[in-house]
Design a protein around this motif. Structure first.
Motif, PDB file in Angstrom:
ATOM      1  N   GLY A 162       0.820  -1.193   0.000  1.00 53.86           N
ATOM      2  CA  GLY A 162       0.000   0.000   0.000  1.00 53.86           C
ATOM      3  C   GLY A 162       0.859   1.249   0.000  1.00 53.86           C
ATOM      4  O   GLY A 162       2.089   1.180   0.154  1.00 53.86           O
ATOM      5  N   PRO A 163       0.250   2.421  -0.150  1.00 57.09           N
ATOM      6  CA  PRO A 163       1.010   3.677  -0.147  1.00 57.09           C
ATOM      7  C   PRO A 163       1.714   3.908   1.181  1.00 57.09           C
ATOM      8  O   PRO A 163       1.232   3.507   2.235  1.00 57.09           O
ATOM      9  CB  PRO A 163      -0.069   4.746  -0.399  1.00 57.09           C
ATOM     10  N   HIS A 164       2.859   4.576   1.113  1.00 63.28           N
ATOM     11  CA  HIS A 164       3.660   4.828   2.318  1.00 63.28           C
ATOM     12  C   HIS A 164       2.872   5.621   3.348  1.00 63.28           C
ATOM     13  O   HIS A 164       2.985   5.355   4.558  1.00 63.28           O
ATOM     14  CB  HIS A 164       4.930   5.589   1.930  1.00 63.28           C
ATOM     15  N   SER A 165       2.082   6.584   2.901  1.00 58.80           N
ATOM     16  CA  SER A 165       1.349   7.445   3.838  1.00 58.80           C
ATOM     17  C   SER A 165       0.342   6.662   4.667  1.00 58.80           C
ATOM     18  O   SER A 165       0.027   7.048   5.793  1.00 58.80           O
ATOM     19  CB  SER A 165       0.629   8.552   3.064  1.00 58.80           C
ATOM     20  N   ARG A 166      -0.162   5.542   4.132  1.00 56.11           N
ATOM     21  CA  ARG A 166      -1.174   4.770   4.854  1.00 56.11           C
ATOM     22  C   ARG A 166      -0.566   3.611   5.636  1.00 56.11           C
ATOM     23  O   ARG A 166      -1.049   3.271   6.712  1.00 56.11           O
ATOM     24  CB  ARG A 166      -2.234   4.247   3.880  1.00 56.11           C
ATOM     25  N   VAL A 167       0.470   2.973   5.118  1.00 60.27           N
ATOM     26  CA  VAL A 167       1.044   1.811   5.805  1.00 60.27           C
ATOM     27  C   VAL A 167       1.994   2.224   6.914  1.00 60.27           C
ATOM     28  O   VAL A 167       2.356   1.397   7.760  1.00 60.27           O
ATOM     29  CB  VAL A 167       1.771   0.886   4.805  1.00 60.27           C
ATOM     30  N   ASN A 168       2.410   3.485   6.929  1.00 57.19           N
ATOM     31  CA  ASN A 168       3.357   3.937   7.946  1.00 57.19           C
ATOM     32  C   ASN A 168       2.790   3.761   9.353  1.00 57.19           C
ATOM     33  O   ASN A 168       3.505   3.347  10.282  1.00 57.19           O
ATOM     34  CB  ASN A 168       3.723   5.398   7.698  1.00 57.19           C
ATOM     35  N   ALA A 169       1.490   4.065   9.522  1.00 58.70           N
ATOM     36  CA  ALA A 169       0.864   3.899  10.844  1.00 58.70           C
ATOM     37  C   ALA A 169       0.800   2.425  11.233  1.00 58.70           C
ATOM     38  O   ALA A 169       1.021   2.069  12.402  1.00 58.70           O
ATOM     39  CB  ALA A 169      -0.532   4.515  10.826  1.00 58.70           C
ATOM     40  N   LEU A 170       0.514   1.538  10.263  1.00 59.35           N
ATOM     41  CA  LEU A 170       0.462   0.102  10.545  1.00 59.35           C
ATOM     42  C   LEU A 170       1.832  -0.414  10.974  1.00 59.35           C
ATOM     43  O   LEU A 170       1.944  -1.221  11.899  1.00 59.35           O
ATOM     44  CB  LEU A 170      -0.021  -0.660   9.309  1.00 59.35           C
ATOM     45  N   VAL A 171       2.875   0.057  10.302  1.00 58.36           N
ATOM     46  CA  VAL A 171       4.224  -0.387  10.629  1.00 58.36           C
ATOM     47  C   VAL A 171       4.625   0.088  12.023  1.00 58.36           C
ATOM     48  O   VAL A 171       5.223  -0.663  12.807  1.00 58.36           O
ATOM     49  CB  VAL A 171       5.224   0.126   9.572  1.00 58.36           C
ATOM     50  N   SER A 172       4.296   1.327  12.354  1.00 58.55           N
ATOM     51  CA  SER A 172       4.650   1.863  13.676  1.00 58.55           C
ATOM     52  C   SER A 172       3.984   1.064  14.791  1.00 58.55           C
ATOM     53  O   SER A 172       4.624   0.725  15.799  1.00 58.55           O
ATOM     54  CB  SER A 172       4.242   3.330  13.762  1.00 58.55           C
ATOM     55  N   THR A 173       2.706   0.741  14.604  1.00 55.52           N
ATOM     56  CA  THR A 173       1.995  -0.046  15.609  1.00 55.52           C
ATOM     57  C   THR A 173       2.587  -1.439  15.740  1.00 55.52           C
ATOM     58  O   THR A 173       2.764  -1.964  16.852  1.00 55.52           O
ATOM     59  CB  THR A 173       0.506  -0.143  15.252  1.00 55.52           C
ATOM     60  N   GLU A 174       2.920  -2.052  14.609  1.00 57.95           N
ATOM     61  CA  GLU A 174       3.494  -3.400  14.640  1.00 57.95           C
ATOM     62  C   GLU A 174       4.859  -3.395  15.309  1.00 57.95           C
ATOM     63  O   GLU A 174       5.206  -4.333  16.048  1.00 57.95           O
ATOM     64  CB  GLU A 174       3.602  -3.948  13.216  1.00 57.95           C
ATOM     65  N   LYS A 175       5.649  -2.373  15.098  1.00 54.63           N
ATOM     66  CA  LYS A 175       6.961  -2.290  15.744  1.00 54.63           C
ATOM     67  C   LYS A 175       6.829  -2.206  17.263  1.00 54.63           C
ATOM     68  O   LYS A 175       7.635  -2.783  17.998  1.00 54.63           O
ATOM     69  CB  LYS A 175       7.723  -1.076  15.213  1.00 54.63           C
ATOM     70  N   LYS A 176       5.807  -1.503  17.738  1.00 52.14           N
ATOM     71  CA  LYS A 176       5.580  -1.420  19.181  1.00 52.14           C
ATOM     72  C   LYS A 176       5.255  -2.790  19.757  1.00 52.14           C
ATOM     73  O   LYS A 176       5.755  -3.164  20.821  1.00 52.14           O
ATOM     74  CB  LYS A 176       4.447  -0.434  19.467  1.00 52.14           C
ATOM     75  N   HIS A 177       4.402  -3.548  19.051  1.00 49.02           N
ATOM     76  CA  HIS A 177       4.070  -4.903  19.512  1.00 49.02           C
ATOM     77  C   HIS A 177       5.313  -5.794  19.530  1.00 49.02           C
ATOM     78  O   HIS A 177       5.522  -6.567  20.473  1.00 49.02           O
ATOM     79  CB  HIS A 177       3.000  -5.516  18.612  1.00 49.02           C
ATOM     80  N   LEU A 178       6.122  -5.679  18.493  1.00 50.62           N
ATOM     81  CA  LEU A 178       7.318  -6.514  18.405  1.00 50.62           C
ATOM     82  C   LEU A 178       8.331  -6.145  19.482  1.00 50.62           C
ATOM     83  O   LEU A 178       9.032  -7.019  20.008  1.00 50.62           O
ATOM     84  CB  LEU A 178       7.950  -6.370  17.015  1.00 50.62           C
ATOM     85  N   ASN A 179       8.425  -4.875  19.808  1.00 51.35           N
ATOM     86  CA  ASN A 179       9.377  -4.441  20.828  1.00 51.35           C
ATOM     87  C   ASN A 179       9.020  -4.989  22.203  1.00 51.35           C
ATOM     88  O   ASN A 179       9.894  -5.176  23.057  1.00 51.35           O
ATOM     89  CB  ASN A 179       9.426  -2.912  20.861  1.00 51.35           C
ATOM     90  N   ARG A 180       7.730  -5.291  22.412  1.00 54.06           N
ATOM     91  CA  ARG A 180       7.306  -5.839  23.700  1.00 54.06           C
ATOM     92  C   ARG A 180       7.689  -7.308  23.848  1.00 54.06           C
ATOM     93  O   ARG A 180       8.106  -7.738  24.924  1.00 54.06           O
ATOM     94  CB  ARG A 180       5.794  -5.691  23.856  1.00 54.06           C
ATOM     95  N   VAL A 181       7.527  -8.075  22.767  1.00 53.58           N
ATOM     96  CA  VAL A 181       7.772  -9.517  22.861  1.00 53.58           C
ATOM     97  C   VAL A 181       9.180  -9.906  22.433  1.00 53.58           C
ATOM     98  O   VAL A 181       9.694 -10.952  22.836  1.00 53.58           O
ATOM     99  CB  VAL A 181       6.737 -10.302  22.019  1.00 53.58           C
ATOM    100  N   ALA A 182       9.820  -9.071  21.605  1.00 50.34           N
ATOM    101  CA  ALA A 182      11.168  -9.397  21.116  1.00 50.34           C
ATOM    102  C   ALA A 182      12.033  -8.143  21.111  1.00 50.34           C
ATOM    103  O   ALA A 182      12.451  -7.659  20.049  1.00 50.34           O
ATOM    104  CB  ALA A 182      11.092 -10.013  19.723  1.00 50.34           C
ATOM    105  N   PRO A 183      12.324  -7.587  22.286  1.00 52.92           N
ATOM    106  CA  PRO A 183      13.145  -6.372  22.340  1.00 52.92           C
ATOM    107  C   PRO A 183      14.576  -6.658  21.890  1.00 52.92           C
ATOM    108  O   PRO A 183      15.143  -7.699  22.184  1.00 52.92           O
ATOM    109  CB  PRO A 183      13.092  -5.979  23.817  1.00 52.92           C
ATOM    110  N   GLY A 184      15.125  -5.716  21.156  1.00 52.86           N
ATOM    111  CA  GLY A 184      16.506  -5.853  20.703  1.00 52.86           C
ATOM    112  C   GLY A 184      16.666  -6.585  19.390  1.00 52.86           C
ATOM    113  O   GLY A 184      17.757  -6.598  18.819  1.00 52.86           O
ATOM    114  N   VAL A 185      15.607  -7.213  18.879  1.00 62.51           N
ATOM    115  CA  VAL A 185      15.695  -7.930  17.609  1.00 62.51           C
ATOM    116  C   VAL A 185      15.550  -6.925  16.464  1.00 62.51           C
ATOM    117  O   VAL A 185      14.617  -6.116  16.459  1.00 62.51           O
ATOM    118  CB  VAL A 185      14.591  -9.009  17.506  1.00 62.51           C
ATOM    119  N   PRO A 186      16.457  -6.949  15.481  1.00 64.95           N
ATOM    120  CA  PRO A 186      16.352  -5.999  14.364  1.00 64.95           C
ATOM    121  C   PRO A 186      15.039  -6.175  13.595  1.00 64.95           C
ATOM    122  O   PRO A 186      14.598  -7.295  13.345  1.00 64.95           O
ATOM    123  CB  PRO A 186      17.559  -6.347  13.490  1.00 64.95           C
TER     124      PRO A 186
END
Length: 259
Positions: A162-186
């Motif tokens: 999808g367009p960057h302007s719309r998927v950027n929010a989805l990516v930010s939210t997903e990164k927060k979830h990942l940081n909780r369960v797998a902190p430090g993983v690239p």
């Protein structure tokens, strides 16, 4: 026992034996139909599929094969052993044609899924061993913008659709979830599309494989277990055994009464 009755029983036995033989023949026919097609049949299917989006594929393969064969013949004539090089040229021509067909078929497959929802996930599924790819998107919105996830030795890869302007929010939210369960993983982000900074579908796997390795195989397995926990937290029904419909499940009334 009367002779006629004995003959009738023998006739029934023959009929049963004939039925068994007929059943075996039918089973063999079914097995032949269920078998995967041979190499030539698969090549024919690939050629027909490619020709739909690449009508000139027949001419391209013919010219490539004839050109390869001609080069081998000329070398054989120059060396005074054209028969040997003719045989070698036939094999080389077939190999060249198959390589070109595989490349063209891959391009044709990507062109057919272009613009279809879930195309990024389909592109990721063509990756080879060493990656754990989620079949379903891990994030999506009402505009059918999606984020797919994969795990490998480079870390976690998020492939957007999808367009960057719309998927950027989805990516930010997903990164927060990942940081909780797998902190430090690239966490790497690959945006698919044709705009600047985006990656085309045919180059998604190539881009994933070029990422630098940061995890060991044991660490990949550990992170994979954490990501499964995250999936179950999002959708508890993922933890149910397959084939069980939670809407139709009935409680054990005896257990509820303490019996």
């Amino acid at each position: 026992m009367a002779p006629r009755a004995f003959e009738a029983l023998r006739g029934r036995g023959r009929t049963t034996e004939e039925d068994i033989v007929a059943d075996k023949r039918e089973e063999k026919k079914k097995k032949k139909k269920e078998r995967t097609p041979g190499t030539f049949a698969q090549m024919k299917q690939v050629y027909q599929m490619t020709k739909k989006s690449d009508p000139k594929i027949g001419w391209i393969l013919s010219l490539a094969a004839l050109g390869t064969l001609l080069v081998f013949i000329l070398i054989g004539v120059a060396l005074g052993n054209w028969i040997t090089f003719l045989i070698l040229g036939l094999g080389a021509a077939a190999v060249v044609a198959m390589l070109i067909l595989s490349r063209r078929a891959e391009a044709a497959a990507f062109s057919q899924i272009e613009g279809q929802p879930g195309r990024s996930g389909a592109a990721m599924n063509s990756v080879r061993r060493g990656w754990q790819v989620e079949e379903q998107p891990v994030a999506a919105n009402r505009n059918q913008d999606m984020v797919f996830r994969a795990l490998g030795r480079p870390g976690i890869v998020l492939v957007t659709e999808g367009p960057h302007s719309r998927v950027n929010a989805l990516v930010s939210t997903e990164k927060k979830h990942l940081n909780r369960v797998a902190p430090g993983v690239p966490v790497h982000v690959i945006e698919t599309g044709h705009d600047e900074g985006q990656v085309e579908l045919k180059d998604v796997v190539k881009t994933m494989n070029k990422l630098p390795k940061a995890l060991t195989q044991q660490e990949v397995q550990a992170v994979g277990g954490r990501l499964k926990t995250l999936n179950h937290m999002r959708n508890p029904m993922n933890g149910l055994p397959k084939g069980i419909d939670p809407m139709r499940a009935r409680p054990d009334r005896r257990a509820m009464r303490g019996r």
